[in-house]
Structures are given as structure tokens and as C-alpha cells.
Design a protein around this motif. Structure first.
Motif, PDB file in Angstrom:
ATOM      1  N   HIS A   1       0.839  -1.210   0.000  1.00  0.00           N
ATOM      2  CA  HIS A   1       0.000   0.000   0.000  1.00  0.00           C
ATOM      3  C   HIS A   1       0.874   1.260   0.000  1.00  0.00           C
ATOM      4  N   VAL A   2       1.917   1.255   0.830  1.00  0.00           N
ATOM      5  CA  VAL A   2       2.819   2.412   0.896  1.00  0.00           C
ATOM      6  C   VAL A   2       3.471   2.618  -0.480  1.00  0.00           C
ATOM      7  N   TYR A   3       3.842   1.510  -1.122  1.00  0.00           N
ATOM      8  CA  TYR A   3       4.545   1.587  -2.406  1.00  0.00           C
ATOM      9  C   TYR A   3       3.656   2.137  -3.529  1.00  0.00           C
ATOM     10  N   ALA A   4       2.328   2.052  -3.342  1.00  0.00           N
ATOM     11  CA  ALA A   4       1.407   2.531  -4.395  1.00  0.00           C
ATOM     12  C   ALA A   4       1.742   3.965  -4.817  1.00  0.00           C
ATOM     13  N   ASN A   5       2.350   4.734  -3.913  1.00  0.00           N
ATOM     14  CA  ASN A   5       2.720   6.114  -4.236  1.00  0.00           C
ATOM     15  C   ASN A   5       3.879   6.212  -5.223  1.00  0.00           C
TER      16      ASN A   5
ATOM     17  N   LYS B   1       3.166  12.978 -10.022  1.00  0.00           N
ATOM     18  CA  LYS B   1       4.573  13.294  -9.796  1.00  0.00           C
ATOM     19  C   LYS B   1       5.360  11.987  -9.867  1.00  0.00           C
ATOM     20  N   GLU B   2       6.523  12.051 -10.446  1.00  0.00           N
ATOM     21  CA  GLU B   2       7.361  10.852 -10.628  1.00  0.00           C
ATOM     22  C   GLU B   2       8.117  10.513  -9.344  1.00  0.00           C
ATOM     23  N   GLY B   3       8.091   9.257  -8.939  1.00  0.00           N
ATOM     24  CA  GLY B   3       8.884   8.816  -7.789  1.00  0.00           C
ATOM     25  C   GLY B   3       8.460   9.502  -6.502  1.00  0.00           C
ATOM     26  N   ILE B   4       9.013   9.076  -5.399  1.00  0.00           N
ATOM     27  CA  ILE B   4       8.689   9.733  -4.125  1.00  0.00           C
ATOM     28  C   ILE B   4       9.983   9.889  -3.328  1.00  0.00           C
ATOM     29  N   PRO B   5      10.184  11.057  -2.693  1.00  0.00           N
ATOM     30  CA  PRO B   5      11.436  11.246  -1.956  1.00  0.00           C
ATOM     31  C   PRO B   5      11.478  10.400  -0.668  1.00  0.00           C
ATOM     32  N   TYR B   6      12.683   9.969  -0.313  1.00  0.00           N
ATOM     33  CA  TYR B   6      12.893   9.270   0.956  1.00  0.00           C
ATOM     34  C   TYR B   6      13.870  10.074   1.782  1.00  0.00           C
ATOM     35  N   PRO B   7      13.739  10.092   3.135  1.00  0.00           N
ATOM     36  CA  PRO B   7      12.639   9.489   3.875  1.00  0.00           C
ATOM     37  C   PRO B   7      11.384  10.354   3.805  1.00  0.00           C
ATOM     38  N   HIS B   8      10.252   9.748   4.045  1.00  0.00           N
ATOM     39  CA  HIS B   8       9.017  10.515   4.184  1.00  0.00           C
ATOM     40  C   HIS B   8       8.118   9.863   5.232  1.00  0.00           C
ATOM     41  N   ILE B   9       7.092  10.595   5.619  1.00  0.00           N
ATOM     42  CA  ILE B   9       6.122  10.044   6.577  1.00  0.00           C
ATOM     43  C   ILE B   9       4.931   9.531   5.785  1.00  0.00           C
ATOM     44  N   CYS B  10       4.490   8.313   6.092  1.00  0.00           N
ATOM     45  CA  CYS B  10       3.308   7.766   5.412  1.00  0.00           C
ATOM     46  C   CYS B  10       2.190   7.543   6.425  1.00  0.00           C
ATOM     47  N   LEU B  11       1.012   8.053   6.091  1.00  0.00           N
ATOM     48  CA  LEU B  11      -0.183   7.727   6.873  1.00  0.00           C
ATOM     49  C   LEU B  11      -0.856   6.568   6.156  1.00  0.00           C
TER      50      LEU B  11
ATOM     51  N   HIS C   1      -5.807  -1.639   9.070  1.00  0.00           N
ATOM     52  CA  HIS C   1      -4.658  -1.009   9.734  1.00  0.00           C
ATOM     53  C   HIS C   1      -4.740   0.513   9.707  1.00  0.00           C
ATOM     54  N   THR C   2      -4.182   1.107  10.749  1.00  0.00           N
ATOM     55  CA  THR C   2      -4.004   2.560  10.770  1.00  0.00           C
ATOM     56  C   THR C   2      -2.668   2.814  11.441  1.00  0.00           C
ATOM     57  N   SER C   3      -1.697   3.292  10.697  1.00  0.00           N
ATOM     58  CA  SER C   3      -0.371   3.525  11.271  1.00  0.00           C
ATOM     59  C   SER C   3       0.269   4.755  10.650  1.00  0.00           C
ATOM     60  N   ILE C   4       1.222   5.293  11.408  1.00  0.00           N
ATOM     61  CA  ILE C   4       2.097   6.341  10.870  1.00  0.00           C
ATOM     62  C   ILE C   4       3.486   5.724  10.745  1.00  0.00           C
ATOM     63  N   LEU C   5       4.028   5.803   9.541  1.00  0.00           N
ATOM     64  CA  LEU C   5       5.309   5.141   9.269  1.00  0.00           C
ATOM     65  C   LEU C   5       6.371   6.162   8.870  1.00  0.00           C
ATOM     66  N   PHE C   6       7.593   5.908   9.304  1.00  0.00           N
ATOM     67  CA  PHE C   6       8.741   6.679   8.822  1.00  0.00           C
ATOM     68  C   PHE C   6       9.376   5.802   7.749  1.00  0.00           C
ATOM     69  N   VAL C   7       9.213   6.212   6.483  1.00  0.00           N
ATOM     70  CA  VAL C   7       9.606   5.336   5.372  1.00  0.00           C
ATOM     71  C   VAL C   7      10.970   5.759   4.839  1.00  0.00           C
ATOM     72  N   GLU C   8      11.930   4.829   4.922  1.00  0.00           N
ATOM     73  CA  GLU C   8      13.306   5.171   4.521  1.00  0.00           C
ATOM     74  C   GLU C   8      13.656   4.728   3.109  1.00  0.00           C
TER      75      GLU C   8
ATOM     76  N   LYS D   1      10.127  14.537  12.537  1.00  0.00           N
ATOM     77  CA  LYS D   1      11.143  13.840  11.729  1.00  0.00           C
ATOM     78  C   LYS D   1      11.758  14.753  10.668  1.00  0.00           C
ATOM     79  N   ASN D   2      11.246  15.973  10.601  1.00  0.00           N
ATOM     80  CA  ASN D   2      11.815  16.974   9.699  1.00  0.00           C
ATOM     81  C   ASN D   2      11.841  16.515   8.230  1.00  0.00           C
ATOM     82  N   VAL D   3      10.725  15.952   7.776  1.00  0.00           N
ATOM     83  CA  VAL D   3      10.641  15.520   6.369  1.00  0.00           C
ATOM     84  C   VAL D   3       9.837  16.547   5.576  1.00  0.00           C
ATOM     85  N   ASP D   4      10.030  16.577   4.276  1.00  0.00           N
ATOM     86  CA  ASP D   4       9.256  17.539   3.490  1.00  0.00           C
ATOM     87  C   ASP D   4       8.182  16.872   2.632  1.00  0.00           C
ATOM     88  N   THR D   5       7.964  15.561   2.882  1.00  0.00           N
ATOM     89  CA  THR D   5       6.922  14.851   2.126  1.00  0.00           C
ATOM     90  C   THR D   5       6.110  13.943   3.047  1.00  0.00           C
ATOM     91  N   ILE D   6       4.791  13.980   2.827  1.00  0.00           N
ATOM     92  CA  ILE D   6       3.875  13.054   3.513  1.00  0.00           C
ATOM     93  C   ILE D   6       3.189  12.257   2.414  1.00  0.00           C
TER      94      ILE D   6
END
Ligand code: KG4
Ligand code: ZN
Length: 336
Positions: free
Chosen positions: A115-119, A128-138, A144-151, A276-281
Motif C-alpha cells: 500500500h505504501v509503495y502505491a505512491n 509526480k514521478e517517484g517519491i522522496p525518501y525518507p518521508h512520513i506515510c499515513l 490497519h491505521t499507522s504512521i510510518l517513517f519510510v526510509e 522527523k523533519n521531512v518535506d513529504t507526507i
């Protein structure tokens, strides 16, 4: 590299072909939702039997739509867990047998990571092409309901999760209380557009805690009390007035409930992004299709210069393209 994905964790029989982890050549989903509409939820044994019946035609259609023969497939990725065991087993055994007969690897995939990878698929709604890492995923689905720090596509840390109901489960249960069919999320989303989100002050559970955990069962109980109160009032009305007023108060409850869920999800996700000081959710899972959640999350994040990414509506729901896409990275990691 063409990866065939297979997904049977719940009530969708799905197969897809994804090229190089990004390009969705085909994505076929046969939903069983109609079977379970009046039950208020999925019955695992019935879902499993339906998967058995549907999986081969769905895979054939996915290959045909991609314009490929089975021999053009370089790996078979399948959802291994989590999910309903009888349903999962159909996909697991089919994928392993197919991979063996084609002489390609069978790649087990975690449904939530998919599910996270669907982005990262190019069909994502934000274009938008690709997704920056790390980011926060809801990650907000039916289970399931979680907040993830995706590296990376294959590496993440869970910062918090629900202590009871998942957000999607709460939508489904509230829909049932309102006499609406399963799955409840899309119907509540639509009905909420006719209601006033400020009309009922439902609780915002766990907004006062500093962790990233959620709890939705108290909110569901608050909705139950409100429904009982409205039904008592409604019972005293004449039949002509009743139908119109019933729709109006149900729409108000739908809108107010949805607002409470969105507020809590957004508050916690924004706090995680700031800490976590990320610029993408990113948003993932069936509830990520919720129009109000998307709209409010984008507004809150943009105010802080944070970008919000979300999959195409079809890619929020269970599908096999997300499984195949992640499968590509798993194979690459195994080779390195
Ligand atoms: O991710 P998903 O397809 O399956 C699981 O892995 O659970 O999520 C299904 C959940 C259901 O609970 C459904 O009611 C919810 O996603 N859902 C929504 C919306 N569309 C689907 N919830 C809120 N708003 C929506 N628009
Ligand atoms: Zn799912």
C-alpha cells in the motif's frame, strides 16, 4: 523487468503486470464487495472460494491487457500477509505454482508495504514521478491505521498505530449504524457532502497524547449514542417528514464523524512530519481515497511547505500493481 502481481488478502481478486517497478502495464481487480454489502463485512471462507474461481481469469486478463505471454514474466510477486488466511492461501499457492512452472522467482510481499509503495507507481493521482525518501506515510486501510517513517521502498519504522479499530473499520461500522451497505467509507464520503461537518461535536480521540497512536472505538460509540437519540426523535415524526429528515441527520452524522477522523489523522501525521523533519507526507490504503482527508491534509501540509503525495483512487484500494511494483525492488535487493 516485468513482474506479475497477485493479491487476494481480502475481498478483491487482483492481478497486475508492472514494468521496472513503476509502469503499470495492466491492473485487473475483481471486487467481491457486492457479495458482502448486506453482511456489513467480509466472510473469509466465501471470499476464499470466490478467489479460487476468479484468480485464473483475472491473471489471464492482466497478461492479455499488458500484451504479454506468461514467458515474458520475470517474477511473480504475491501478498503473503497480513490478511484473511483462507483468502491469502489461494493467492500464495497459485503464485508459487505459477512461478515454479515458469522458472522465475516467487516473491512474498507484505500487503501494508505494498500500500505504501502505491505512491511510487507512475499512475499516482498527483502525477509526480517517484517519491522522496525518507518521508512520513499515513497508512489507513480497513485493517490497519499507522504512521510510518519510510526510509526506502523496503525499509520503514512504525511510529504509531491504532489501539483498537482501524480507521476504515470505523467508517464501515459507522455506515452499518446508519443502515448503509459495506464498504462504508465511499458512501460516508459521498453522503458527508450533503451534511454539515460542524453540526455534531464528536470527540477527537487521543489528540491530547504526544505519541502517534490512535483509538477510534470511543468515537464509534459516540456515533451510536447520537444515532439512538436521532432515531427516537425520528420515530415521533410523520412518514412524509421522516424520510427527508432521516437523510439530513444521517448526512450530518456522516460529515461530523468523517471530520473527527480526518482531524485526528492529520494532527498526528503533521506532528510526525515536523518531528522527523521531512518535506513529504504520503497517504496510503483505502481511507486515503477519502476526499475530505485529502483536502484537509493538503491544506495543513502546504501551510508548512510540506508536499502531500497520494495514489490514484484505484491504487488506494486493494490492487496487485502495488504488489508487483514492490516485488521488483525485492528482487533487486536479493540480487545485490
Ligand atoms: O486498503 P483497503 O482497500 O483494504 C484493506 O487493506 O483493508 O481499504 C478498505 C477500507 C474500507 O474500510 C473502506 O470503507 C475504506 O477503505 N474506504 C474509505 C473510502 N474508500 C474506501 N474510507 C473513507 N473514505 C473513502 N472514500
Ligand atoms: Zn489493503
Amino acid at each position: 523487468m516485468n513482474i506479475l502481481g497477485i493479491e487476494t488478502s481480502c475481498d478483491e481478486t487482483a492481478a497486475a503486470v508492472v514494468k521496472d517497478g513503476k509502469e503499470v502495464l495492466s491492473s485487473i481487480v475483481a471486487s467481491q464487495a457486492d457479495l458482502f454489502a448486506k453482511h456489513g463485512g467480509v466472510i473469509p471462507e466465501i471470499a476464499s472460494r470466490k478467489h479460487l474461481e476468479m484468480l485464473t481469469p483475472v491473471i489471464n486478463e492482466a497478461l492479455e491487457k499488458a500484451g504479454l505471454n506468461p514467458n515474458d514474466i520475470d517474477g511473480v510477486a504475491y501478498t503473503k500477509e497480513p490478511g484473511l488466511l483462507p483468502a491469502l492461501l489461494v493467492g500464495i499457492s497459485h503464485a508459487k505454482a505459477l512461478a515454479l512452472s515458469l522458472g522465475v522467482p516467487a516473491i512474498p510481499i507484505n500487503h501494508l508495504e505494498a500500500h505504501v509503495y502505491a505512491n511510487s507507481l507512475t499512475s499516482s493521482a498527483d502525477k509526480k514521478e517517484g517519491i522522496p525518501y525518507p518521508h512520513i506515510c499515513l497508512l489507513v486501510s480497513g485493517g490497519h491505521t499507522s504512521i510510518l517513517f519510510v526510509e526506502s521502498p523496503t525499509k520503514y519504522k512504525t511510529l504509531g498505530q491504532t489501539r483498537d479499530d482501524a480507521a476504515g473499520e470505523a467508517f464501515d461500522k459507522v455506515a452499518r449504524l446508519l443502515g448503509l451497505p459495506y464498504p462504508g467509507g465511499p458512501i460516508i464520503d459521498k453522503m458527508a457532502q450533503d451534511g454539515d461537518p460542524a453540526s455534531i461535536k464528536f470527540p477527537r480521540p487521543m489528540m491530547d497524547t504526544e505519541d502517534y497512536d490512535f483509538s477510534f472505538s470511543g468515537l464509534k460509540t459516540a456515533v451510536l449514542h447520537e444515532v439512538k437519540r436521532r432515531v427516537e426523535i425520528s420515530d415521533e415524526l410523520s412518514d412524509e417528514l421522516k424520510d427527508q429528515l432521516d437523510y439530513n441527520w444521517k448526512a450530518d452524522i456522516a460529515a461530523s464523524f468523517q471530520e473527527a477522523v480526518a482531524d485526528v489523522l492529520i494532527y498526528k501525521t503533521m506532528n510526525a512530519a515536523i518531528e522527523k523533519n521531512v518535506d513529504t507526507i504520503s497517504l496510503a490504503g483505502g481511507v486515503a481515497a477519502n476526499s475530505r482527508l485529502r483536502e484537509k491534509m493538503i491544506r495543513a501540509a502546504n501551510d508548512l511547505g510540506i508536499d502531500v503525495r497520494y495514489p490514484d483512487l484505484k491504487m488506494c484500494m486493494d490492487n496487485a500493481a502495488m504488489v508487483a511494483g514492490l516485488g521488483y525492488h525485492m528482487i533487486k535487493e536479493l540480487k545485490n
